[in-house]
Design an enzyme around this catalytic site. Structure first.
Site, PDB file in Angstrom:
ATOM      1  N   ASN A   1       0.868  -1.177   0.000  1.00  0.00           N
ATOM      2  CA  ASN A   1       0.000   0.000   0.000  1.00  0.00           C
ATOM      3  C   ASN A   1       0.902   1.223   0.000  1.00  0.00           C
ATOM      4  O   ASN A   1       1.532   1.524   1.005  1.00  0.00           O
ATOM      5  CB  ASN A   1      -0.886  -0.045   1.261  1.00  0.00           C
TER       6      ASN A   1
ATOM      7  N   HIS B   1      -9.335   1.124   5.079  1.00  0.00           N
ATOM      8  CA  HIS B   1      -8.072   1.295   5.806  1.00  0.00           C
ATOM      9  C   HIS B   1      -8.295   2.224   7.006  1.00  0.00           C
ATOM     10  O   HIS B   1      -9.074   3.171   6.929  1.00  0.00           O
ATOM     11  CB  HIS B   1      -7.012   1.873   4.868  1.00  0.00           C
TER      12      HIS B   1
ATOM     13  N   SER C   1       3.906  -2.296  10.273  1.00  0.00           N
ATOM     14  CA  SER C   1       5.368  -2.332  10.439  1.00  0.00           C
ATOM     15  C   SER C   1       5.986  -3.666  10.015  1.00  0.00           C
ATOM     16  O   SER C   1       6.901  -4.175  10.670  1.00  0.00           O
ATOM     17  CB  SER C   1       5.757  -1.977  11.880  1.00  0.00           C
TER      18      SER C   1
ATOM     19  N   LYS D   1       0.097   4.266  -0.171  1.00  0.00           N
ATOM     20  CA  LYS D   1      -0.539   5.428   0.480  1.00  0.00           C
ATOM     21  C   LYS D   1      -0.357   6.680  -0.390  1.00  0.00           C
ATOM     22  O   LYS D   1      -0.383   6.573  -1.611  1.00  0.00           O
ATOM     23  CB  LYS D   1       0.011   5.591   1.896  1.00  0.00           C
TER      24      LYS D   1
ATOM     25  N   GLU E   1      -6.610   4.555   8.144  1.00  0.00           N
ATOM     26  CA  GLU E   1      -6.357   5.976   7.871  1.00  0.00           C
ATOM     27  C   GLU E   1      -7.560   6.630   7.213  1.00  0.00           C
ATOM     28  O   GLU E   1      -7.813   7.820   7.396  1.00  0.00           O
ATOM     29  CB  GLU E   1      -5.096   6.117   6.993  1.00  0.00           C
TER      30      GLU E   1
ATOM     31  N   GLU F   1      -5.051  -5.159  10.624  1.00  0.00           N
ATOM     32  CA  GLU F   1      -4.064  -4.100  10.834  1.00  0.00           C
ATOM     33  C   GLU F   1      -4.350  -3.398  12.153  1.00  0.00           C
ATOM     34  O   GLU F   1      -5.161  -2.449  12.194  1.00  0.00           O
ATOM     35  CB  GLU F   1      -4.128  -3.072   9.697  1.00  0.00           C
TER      36      GLU F   1
ATOM     37  N   GLY G   1       2.804   2.093  10.896  1.00  0.00           N
ATOM     38  CA  GLY G   1       3.741   3.203  10.747  1.00  0.00           C
ATOM     39  C   GLY G   1       4.462   3.585  12.027  1.00  0.00           C
ATOM     40  O   GLY G   1       5.090   4.632  12.106  1.00  0.00           O
TER      41      GLY G   1
HETATM   42  P1  13P Z   1       3.277   0.257   7.702  1.00  0.00           P
HETATM   43  O1  13P Z   1       3.800  -0.984   7.061  1.00  0.00           O
HETATM   44  O2  13P Z   1       3.974   1.515   7.245  1.00  0.00           O
HETATM   45  O3  13P Z   1       3.206   0.139   9.191  1.00  0.00           O
HETATM   46  O4  13P Z   1       1.768   0.448   7.194  1.00  0.00           O
HETATM   47  C1  13P Z   1       0.896  -0.628   7.254  1.00  0.00           C
HETATM   48  C2  13P Z   1      -0.334  -0.281   6.509  1.00  0.00           C
HETATM   49  O5  13P Z   1      -1.063   0.606   6.883  1.00  0.00           O
HETATM   50  C3  13P Z   1      -0.616  -1.035   5.268  1.00  0.00           C
HETATM   51  O6  13P Z   1      -1.883  -0.761   4.797  1.00  0.00           O
END
Ligand code: 13P
Length: 253
Positions: A11, A97, A215, A13, A99, A169, A175
Site C-alpha cells: 500500500n 483502511h 510495520s 498510500k 487511515e 491491521e 507506521g
Molecule cells: P506500515 O507498514 O507503514 O506500518 O503500514 C501498514 C499499513 O497501513 C498497510 O496498509
C-alpha cells in the site's frame, strides 16, 4: 486441506508521483520476476495507476486501488468508481483502511457498500480491520474485530467470500515501528477465521486469505508467515523501496 497461496500486498498510500512510481515499479519487477509461489499486488496512488499498469502488465505483479466510491458514475467530485479502477488495470482494491476511517470519515456502513460495489465490478476487495491501542489495552480486541466483520460484511454470501481478503491491521502497529507479536497476530487471525467460518462455511478454511499489516519488514516477515493463520502481509512503509518490498516477497528464499 488449505490451499491459501501467500499474498504480499504493498500500500503506497499518498507517496510517489508518476515518475517516482514508474521507477519503483520497474525496479520491483526486476527483483521479483522469478517469484511464482506468492501473489504480489501494489496499490499506487490513483494518479500513478495508468503508468504503473503499463510497466507491470503481463508480469507476476497485480495492481490495486487504495479506495473507491460505490456508485457507478455521477456527479461525485473527487471520487473514483469501481469500473474506473478496473479500466485502469486494477484487480484488487483496499477498502476501509484505518487511515480512511480516521481522517476521512469512513464507517463500517460506507465500507460495506464499497465492498459490495467492488465485488459487483469483479474487483477483489481487501477489507482492513483492526483495534486501537486503547481497545487492545482494555481487552476489547476480539469484540472490536467481531463488530467490524459483522457490519462490513453484512449481506455477503459464501460465494462472495471467495474473492475477499481480510487485512488485520492493529492501528497501533501502523507506521509506528511496533509490530504486533506473532502470537498476537496469530490469535487475531485465528479468531477472524473462526468467526467467518461460522458465518460463511468451510470455504473460509480453504481459501480466505488473512493478511497482517503494521510495520512489516524483511526482518520480521518470516516469523509472521510461520504462523498457521497468517497468509501474507499488507505493507506500507517497506513497500516504498523495491529492495525491502522484494525482501518481504521473497520471505521463503
Ligand atoms: P506500515 O507498514 O507503514 O506500518 O503500514 C501498514 C499499513 O497501513 C498497510 O496498509
Amino acid at each position: 486441506m488449505a490451499d491459501r497461496k501467500p499474498f504480499i500486498a504493498g500500500n503506497w498510500k499518498m507517496y510517489k508521483t508518476g515518475p517516482e512510481a514508474a521507477e519503483l515499479a520497474e525496479e520491483l519487477k526486476k527483483l521479483v520476476c522469478d517469484v511464482n509461489g506468492v501473489d504480489i499486488m501494489i496499490a499506487p496512488p490513483f494518479t500513478a495507476l495508468g503508468t504503473v499498469y503499463e510497466i507491470i502488465k503481463g508480469s507476476n505483479i497485480q495492481l490495486g486501488g487504495q479506495n473507491l466510491f460505490w456508485k457507478t458514475e455521477g456527479a461525485y467530485t473527487g471520487e473514483i468508481s469501481p469500473s474506473m479502477l478496473r479500466s485502469a488495470g486494477c484487480s484488487y482494491v483496499i477498502i476501509g483502511h484505518s487511515e480512511r476511517r480516521q481522517h476521512f470519515g469512513e464507517t463500517d456502513e460506507t465500507i460495506s457498500k464499497k465492498i459490495r460495489a467492488a465485488l459487483d465490478a469483479e474487483l477483489k476487495p481487501i477489507l482492513c480491520i483492526g483495534e486501537s491501542l486503547e481497545e487492545r489495552e482494555s481487552n476489547q480486541t476480539y469484540s472490536v474485530l467481531d463488530n467490524q466483520l459483522e457490519r462490513c460484511l453484512q449481506g455477503l454470501t459464501s460465494d462472495d467470500i471467495h474473492n475477499l481478503t481480510i487485512a488485520y491491521e492493529p492501528v497501533w502497529a501502523i507506521g509506528t515501528g511496533k509490530t504486533a507479536t506473532r502470537d498476537q497476530v496469530q490469535g487475531a487471525h485465528s479468531h477472524i477465521r473462526k468467526r467467518l467460518k461460522e458465518k460463511f462455511g468451510i470455504l473460509v478454511e480453504k481459501s480466505l486469505r488473512i493478511l497482517y499489516g503494521g510495520s512489516v519488514k524483511p526482518e520480521n516477515i518470516k516469523g509472521l508467515m510461520s504462523m498457521p493463520d497468517v497468509d501474507g502481509a499488507l505493507v506500507g512503509g517497506a513497500s516504498l523501496k523495491a529492495e525491502s518490498f522484494a525482501g518481504i516477497i521473497r520471505f521463503n528464499d
